[in-house]
Design a protein around this motif. Structure first.
Motif, short mmCIF file in Angstrom:
data_model
loop_
_atom_site.label_atom_id
_atom_site.label_comp_id
_atom_site.label_asym_id
_atom_site.label_seq_id
_atom_site.Cartn_x
_atom_site.Cartn_y
_atom_site.Cartn_z
N ILE A 34 -2.06 11.77 0.82
CA ILE A 34 -2.78 12.81 1.53
C ILE A 34 -3.98 13.15 0.65
N LYS B 48 0.84 -1.20 0.00
CA LYS B 48 0.00 0.00 0.00
C LYS B 48 0.87 1.24 0.00
N GLU C 91 -7.43 13.81 4.92
CA GLU C 91 -6.97 12.63 5.65
C GLU C 91 -5.76 12.02 4.96
N VAL C 92 -5.18 11.03 5.63
CA VAL C 92 -4.15 10.20 5.03
C VAL C 92 -4.82 8.88 4.71
N LEU C 93 -4.60 8.41 3.48
CA LEU C 93 -5.28 7.20 3.01
C LEU C 93 -4.26 6.26 2.40
N SER C 94 -4.36 4.97 2.70
CA SER C 94 -3.49 3.96 2.11
C SER C 94 -4.25 3.24 1.00
N SER D 27 -3.86 0.35 -2.36
CA SER D 27 -3.06 -0.67 -3.03
C SER D 27 -3.26 -0.56 -4.54
N GLN E 104 0.71 5.46 0.79
CA GLN E 104 -0.08 6.45 1.51
C GLN E 104 -0.22 7.72 0.68
N ASN F 230 0.76 11.64 -3.33
CA ASN F 230 1.61 10.63 -2.71
C ASN F 230 2.40 11.26 -1.58
N ILE F 231 2.36 10.64 -0.42
CA ILE F 231 2.96 11.22 0.78
C ILE F 231 4.47 11.38 0.66
N ASN G 162 -12.07 4.65 -2.46
CA ASN G 162 -12.10 4.49 -1.01
C ASN G 162 -13.56 4.34 -0.64
#
Length: 191
Positions: A55, A51, A143-146, A148, A53, A67-68, A171
């Protein structure tokens, strides 16, 4: 006489900042040109079930993901100093802990409605691969979202707006357009 000196000092400072910004954009353009010449792309290379992460930000009614790995900092809106003769999407520069950082409007860059600043507006400081920093204005950081590989699909059409999009993540019932950072800060309009 003192007024003339102050005015002259301010002009010299603005010239120095303008030259720094132009040099910064030239470095970005050269880096992206070299990167594209050797066939690199920001397309997703994710191992199965790994996965990444992101933002999740909001621009208007739409959600986007960054992409974080590109994010250095997220700061509240602050005073942005305009720079003359800059591209229309370039809002100016900010001073962040003594470092002058160029700031662009993602809304203007994507040819959306002009920025509407509120208490939730933020400047996201992006780390560029050649070592520079660039700020982008967003309406809200959500939010922060993971995600795949299975959660991300390639964009389907090729309007100008989608050239900034690397994929579309899901999501639950929500769709999140994933930004391709190299296109957003790309060479076409920065020169």
């Amino acid at each position: 006489m003192a007024h003339y000196r102050i005015h002259h000092y301010i002009l010299r400072q603005n010239q120095r900042i303008y030259v720094e910004i132009i040099n910064h954009f030239r470095k970005i353009r050269i880096f992206i040109h070299k990167r594209n010449a050797v066939g690199h792309s920001e397309k997703f290379c994710i191992a199965r079930n790994q996965k990444i992460q992101f933002i999740v930000i909001r621009l208007g009614d739409e959600q986007f993901g960054i992409n974080i790995k590109y994010i250095d900092n997220i700061v509240r809106m602050c005073k942005i100093t305009r720079v003359p003769k800059a591209p229309h999407f370039f809002r100016g520069v900010i001073n962040l802990r003594g470092e002058v950082i160029p700031v662009m409007s993602l809304r203007r860059r994507m040819e959306l409605d002009d920025d509407v600043f509120s208490d939730s507006s933020r400047i996201i400081i992006l780390k560029l691969e050649e070592g520079g920093l660039m700020g982008v204005i967003v309406d809200e950081v959500k939010e922060v979202l993971s995600l795949s590989e299975d959660d991300i699909e390639a964009p389907t059409h090729s309007k100008k707006k989608t050239s900034f999009i690397n994929g579309v993540g899901t999501n639950g019932d929500e769709l999140i357009s994933i930004f391709e950072i190299s296109s957003i800060i790309g060479e076409n309009e920065v020169s």
